[in-house]
Design an enzyme around this catalytic site. Sequence first.
Site, mmCIF file in Angstrom:
data_model
loop_
_atom_site.group_PDB
_atom_site.id
_atom_site.type_symbol
_atom_site.label_atom_id
_atom_site.label_comp_id
_atom_site.label_asym_id
_atom_site.label_seq_id
_atom_site.Cartn_x
_atom_site.Cartn_y
_atom_site.Cartn_z
ATOM 1 N N LYS A 155 0.856 -1.189 0.000
ATOM 2 C CA LYS A 155 0.000 0.000 0.000
ATOM 3 C C LYS A 155 0.887 1.232 0.000
ATOM 4 O O LYS A 155 2.066 1.192 0.383
ATOM 5 C CB LYS A 155 -0.936 0.023 1.212
ATOM 6 C CG LYS A 155 -0.258 -0.004 2.587
ATOM 7 C CD LYS A 155 0.272 1.328 3.095
ATOM 8 C CE LYS A 155 0.921 1.199 4.475
ATOM 9 N NZ LYS A 155 1.676 2.426 4.868
ATOM 10 N N ASP A 187 -2.630 -1.211 10.605
ATOM 11 C CA ASP A 187 -2.875 -1.203 9.154
ATOM 12 C C ASP A 187 -3.568 -2.465 8.648
ATOM 13 O O ASP A 187 -4.064 -2.481 7.520
ATOM 14 C CB ASP A 187 -1.548 -1.057 8.383
ATOM 15 C CG ASP A 187 -0.963 0.339 8.484
ATOM 16 O OD1 ASP A 187 -1.650 1.235 9.016
ATOM 17 O OD2 ASP A 187 0.174 0.532 8.037
#
Length: 284
Positions: free
Chosen positions: A14, A140
């Site tokens: 990401k 996350d």
Amino acid sequence: MSNQLSLGWPAPAKLNLFLHVNHRREDGYHELQTLFQFISHGDLLDFKVTDDGSLKLHSNIGNVVADSDNLILRAAKLLQERTATEKGAEIWLDKRLPMGGGIGGGSSDAATCLIALNALWQTHLSRDELAELGLALGADVPVFINGLSAFAEGVGEKLIQVSPKEYWYLVLVPDVHVSTAEIFQDPDLPRNTPKLDLDSLMSSPWRNDCQELVVKRYPQVAKTLDWLIEYAPSRMTGTGACVFGEFEQQQQAQDALAQLPSNMTGFVAKGTNISPLELRLAQL
């Protein structure tokens, strides 16, 4: 599914397209506002379901396996405990993402493990239940379980689906490990960016509040960013060390990569608002 190999489960990287630090709470956690987007590059995991409850991890990088605190094994164990399944798994990790790079490698591996084994073990937890398990492994992890580009605020647990432009990115990997804990404990980290509503954030110039501090502390990150910014709008992701430049076309990113000095490493990837993991899950 017992004893059958299930291959090619992606654990995508990401990028934090922006990262604002709003303030530090009394419990030591930081209130953030950030925008996550997946990219078409990451680790790969293969699974074989077993009936004996054992968990084994193999990898192309030895020290990942040697670490008993490995997030993949912790994720599998959590799912076993939460669902009381008697099944186990043998897991193979093809590690392609740098560790400590700010692109979510460990968190993404854990999320892929939870999603894949929930399907292969047929334990039937909902996405929200998996995200709750994931949060125990890292802030996350729920983003990767959610599977869609997202705006996150708070300590990262509040997610709103968004669809930022899907650029091509040149991601560069400085040869240094940046400690997230050290950056967030550093007295020089700015912690007073005002909270803005999502519309304002999406239309404002994007920045990373950690970047200036990391560039000061880590000359390798500064040099890499200085090189990349000559080719495209560029900034750091997470707390580093990785930096990325935005390109409209794949060829532009490839052309810049071809100019990369021999002492730097990087790769080209496409931004994607739907995780590659979602596409793999749909194949079951």
